[in-house]
Design an enzyme around this catalytic site. Sequence first.
Site, PDB file in Angstrom:
ATOM      1  N   LYS A 109      -6.210 -80.780   8.428  1.00  0.00           N
ATOM      2  CA  LYS A 109      -7.472 -81.436   8.822  1.00  0.00           C
ATOM      3  C   LYS A 109      -8.523 -80.396   9.206  1.00  0.00           C
ATOM      4  O   LYS A 109      -9.693 -80.529   8.865  1.00  0.00           O
ATOM      5  CB  LYS A 109      -7.214 -82.375  10.023  1.00  0.00           C
ATOM      6  CG  LYS A 109      -6.256 -83.508   9.698  1.00  0.00           C
ATOM      7  CD  LYS A 109      -5.967 -84.366  10.912  1.00  0.00           C
ATOM      8  CE  LYS A 109      -5.102 -83.712  11.954  1.00  0.00           C
ATOM      9  NZ  LYS A 109      -3.710 -83.437  11.527  1.00  0.00           N
ATOM     10  N   THR A 152       2.364 -90.232  19.236  1.00  0.00           N
ATOM     11  CA  THR A 152       1.602 -89.689  20.352  1.00  0.00           C
ATOM     12  C   THR A 152       1.016 -90.864  21.136  1.00  0.00           C
ATOM     13  O   THR A 152       1.367 -92.024  20.871  1.00  0.00           O
ATOM     14  CB  THR A 152       0.544 -88.674  19.861  1.00  0.00           C
ATOM     15  OG1 THR A 152      -0.005 -88.008  20.998  1.00  0.00           O
ATOM     16  CG2 THR A 152      -0.565 -89.335  19.046  1.00  0.00           C
ATOM     17  N   ASP A 181      -0.664 -82.052  10.959  1.00  0.00           N
ATOM     18  CA  ASP A 181      -0.674 -80.735  10.325  1.00  0.00           C
ATOM     19  C   ASP A 181      -0.923 -80.807   8.821  1.00  0.00           C
ATOM     20  O   ASP A 181      -0.401 -79.996   8.049  1.00  0.00           O
ATOM     21  CB  ASP A 181       0.649 -79.982  10.605  1.00  0.00           C
ATOM     22  CG  ASP A 181       0.953 -79.902  12.091  1.00  0.00           C
ATOM     23  OD1 ASP A 181      -0.009 -79.737  12.865  1.00  0.00           O
ATOM     24  OD2 ASP A 181       2.130 -80.017  12.467  1.00  0.00           O
ATOM     25  N   ARG A 230       8.635 -76.880  11.418  1.00  0.00           N
ATOM     26  CA  ARG A 230       8.378 -78.277  11.047  1.00  0.00           C
ATOM     27  C   ARG A 230       9.477 -78.786  10.124  1.00  0.00           C
ATOM     28  O   ARG A 230       9.994 -78.032   9.295  1.00  0.00           O
ATOM     29  CB  ARG A 230       7.017 -78.394  10.355  1.00  0.00           C
ATOM     30  CG  ARG A 230       5.865 -78.027  11.277  1.00  0.00           C
ATOM     31  CD  ARG A 230       4.533 -77.993  10.529  1.00  0.00           C
ATOM     32  NE  ARG A 230       3.440 -77.577  11.401  1.00  0.00           N
ATOM     33  CZ  ARG A 230       2.364 -76.904  10.996  1.00  0.00           C
ATOM     34  NH1 ARG A 230       2.236 -76.558   9.727  1.00  0.00           N
ATOM     35  NH2 ARG A 230       1.420 -76.570  11.845  1.00  0.00           N
ATOM     36  N   GLY A 252       4.705 -73.561  17.830  1.00  0.00           N
ATOM     37  CA  GLY A 252       5.484 -72.604  17.051  1.00  0.00           C
ATOM     38  C   GLY A 252       6.804 -73.181  16.537  1.00  0.00           C
ATOM     39  O   GLY A 252       7.595 -72.475  15.912  1.00  0.00           O
ATOM     40  N   HIS A 305      -5.345 -77.062  15.043  1.00  0.00           N
ATOM     41  CA  HIS A 305      -6.022 -77.076  13.751  1.00  0.00           C
ATOM     42  C   HIS A 305      -6.372 -75.650  13.352  1.00  0.00           C
ATOM     43  O   HIS A 305      -7.116 -74.968  14.060  1.00  0.00           O
ATOM     44  CB  HIS A 305      -7.290 -77.943  13.833  1.00  0.00           C
ATOM     45  CG  HIS A 305      -6.988 -79.390  14.129  1.00  0.00           C
ATOM     46  ND1 HIS A 305      -7.968 -80.342  14.267  1.00  0.00           N
ATOM     47  CD2 HIS A 305      -5.812 -80.041  14.282  1.00  0.00           C
ATOM     48  CE1 HIS A 305      -7.399 -81.517  14.510  1.00  0.00           C
ATOM     49  NE2 HIS A 305      -6.094 -81.359  14.537  1.00  0.00           N
TER      50      HIS A 305
END
Length: 456
Positions: free
Chosen positions: A32, A261, A29, A327, A324, A57
């Site tokens: 990019k 990931t 985030d 962060r 949603g 994105h």
Amino acid sequence: MPASGQQSPVSTNHVKPSCSAVVGLQWGDEGKGKVVDLLAPGHAAIVRYNGGANAGHSVVVGGKRFALHLVPSGVLRPGSRSIIGNGVVVDPEQLLKELTTLSEQGIDCSQVLVSDRAHVVMPYHKAEDAARERALAESLGISAVGTTGRGIGPAYAEKVQRSSAVRMGDLLRPDWLRERIRAALAFKRPVLERWAPDVTDALDEELLYETAIGWGEKLRDRIVDTTRLLHEHLDAGDRLLFEGANATLLDVDHGTYPFVTSSNASALGIAAGSGVPSQRIGRIVGIAKAYQTRVGAGPMPTELTDAIGDRIRERGREYGTTTGRPRRIGWLDLVALRYSTQLNGVTEIALTLLDVLGGLDELKLCTSYEINGERVSHFTPDACTLESVMPIYQTLPGFAEDLGECRSVDELPSAAKAYIARIEDAAGAPITMIGVGPDREQTILADQVSGVGSVG
Ligand code: GDP
Ligand code: IMO
Ligand code: MG
């Protein structure tokens, strides 16, 4: 060989570094999408090489916000192809939804193509992703990863497992497709019946087969050998732009494992995930926020759990584009930034969301860590070690001004320039772009930024 028996000189044309890449240097985030959209003009194709619909994105053009998950962010610029490469795991349901939404927003999606070798995220992958996370947290009392729930880990596991995986090209081969689904279900059924007894549709062979055949019919014209296509572009002298999804500290090999990931989200994944050799990539633009964010679990040495963190979250609208989720926020970690810059071979940095820090009295930059009473300046991607480090900060004066209207370095307040200069110095790569707002226009560009490193 020429008749004389002498070898002709080797042409270096086939490895000319005519490609660029955009890659996240933190935990995702970083902006990019916005940078890809800015760089896209002049490139024949924008290429995703990793991840899947876990990516979110956002691109803002003239106040209008677009959210891309699988379709490359270059799609908003007419004239280039949008390629979803072999290294991506594709949820066809999500892809079709995204194509419909974009078309409704007036975006031309006719040049969106998908690799026939990209793996398909099947409904049982999403069910397994959710079930594993729930089981870890609730039944086993072990920290879940905090995934996006998009089936990414199980789909990549199936790819490496081989015998039961479905690839995009398989959606066009009925008999083969049915066999693969049957094989997958033989192994998934016991797991899902144990950990997700409420799941039924994702285990229904006939329903899965019919659904997958339907995807194939709708996507038939877009499923191609993208590696061959990319090489045809390269042979024609075209330029390509690679769009990283997720980010370096989430890279399965080089990130903060196991809180990562499941793909090589750094620039190191480009060659394998697209079929384009790495010598072709001459420009690697690393994207870093002016602070740190993270979604999901895992160590974050500079995390702020106070009012300053809350303020940054609200000003930066730091809520996930995909899920949603709020962060997590922290001060910029220069130790981690230098690691990411080196690992990717970054040739330049785009520093984004600088405007969000406006109004804070002082700003902190993490310049080293303390581990067991010892000062270290190198990053360790090992989650256990990173969990125990104490950040050492340098404090700089803040800037009160709103930067949203700044379009050149000269217009930036001197405290902001000093902040940028310190980051550039530590990162070891020039900062060539500065984000001062979400809109395409709210960017300070390269020629104006050069030399900022010598300021302050
Ligand atoms: P990505 O996943 O790296 O493409 O980033 P996301 O789109 O998930 O998150 C970045 C967020 O910051 C989005 O909401 C962008 O619109 C926004 N953004 C990007 N650059 C800037 C910037 O310079 N300033 C501000 N205020 N917002 C930005
Ligand atoms: P973009 O491209 C932020 C994180 C998840 C979770 C971990 C594993 O928008 O920057 P996964 O679903 O991939 O198995 O989740 O990785 N994660 C991201 N965080 N931005 C992303 O993508 C992310 N992609 C994955 O939150 O912690
Ligand atoms: Mg995102």
